[in-house]
Design an enzyme around this catalytic site. Structure first.
Site, PDB file in Angstrom:
ATOM      1  N   ILE A  59      -4.622   3.523  12.382  1.00 29.75           N
ATOM      2  CA  ILE A  59      -4.902   4.176  10.715  1.00 29.75           C
ATOM      3  C   ILE A  59      -6.321   4.394  10.043  1.00 29.75           C
ATOM      4  O   ILE A  59      -7.145   3.756  10.130  1.00 29.75           O
ATOM      5  CB  ILE A  59      -4.396   2.948   9.643  1.00 29.75           C
ATOM      6  CG1 ILE A  59      -4.422   2.305   9.009  1.00 29.75           C
ATOM      7  CG2 ILE A  59      -2.739   3.198  10.196  1.00 29.75           C
ATOM      8  CD1 ILE A  59      -4.260   2.191   7.506  1.00 29.75           C
ATOM      9  N   GLY A  96      -9.206   5.393   4.623  1.00 26.55           N
ATOM     10  CA  GLY A  96      -8.739   5.960   3.612  1.00 26.55           C
ATOM     11  C   GLY A  96     -10.733   6.088   2.880  1.00 26.55           C
ATOM     12  O   GLY A  96     -10.505   7.551   2.658  1.00 26.55           O
TER      13      GLY A  96
END
Length: 136
Positions: free
Chosen positions: A53, A56
């Protein structure tokens, strides 16, 4: 270069970015965030994701990039705030949309949304402010 008079409440802007398979690795190299969930697809799968992923902070950087394009000068940005609400997976396309909500006292305030290709929010409560107090 844009001046304060160039901004109006209701103005909108959009930036779209796709997280290719190398983006988390490139961002890790730039930021030092080599958490295995970002650079090893197997670790991402073990954590319940389709693979690695995106960091952020890279997603937040995309929101900042959208604001820089709108404000026309990165030095004017005084505030950028958001809450991370959903991971960005490799292969996701993120669309950042901004809307000017106020032009007051030399400050331009925008609200941002960032959604993936499924319309799911990846950032919530995102706002940015730019200062135009001293026109150049």
């Amino acid at each position: 270069m844009k001046r304060l008079a160039d901004f109006r409440p209701g103005d909108t802007f959009v930036l779209t970015r796709t997280c290719d398979r190398y983006r988390p690795v490139y961002y890790a190299a730039a930021s030092g965030d080599f958490n295995p969930i970002h650079v090893d697809p197997e670790v991402g799968r073990q954590a319940g994701f389709p693979g690695a992923i995106l960091q952020g902070m890279c997603t937040l950087a995309w929101a900042a990039d959208a604001c820089v394009g709108y404000f026309d000068d990165p030095a004017r940005i005084r505030r950028l705030r958001a809450r991370f609400s959903r991971p960005v997976n490799v292969g996701d396309t993120v669309t950042v949309t901004g809307r000017c909500v106020a032009v007051e006292g030399g400050t331009v305030r925008v609200e941002l949304s960032a959604v993936n290709q499924h319309g799911q929010e990846v950032l919530k409560g995102a706002v940015a402010e730019a200062s135009f107090g001293e026109e150049r």
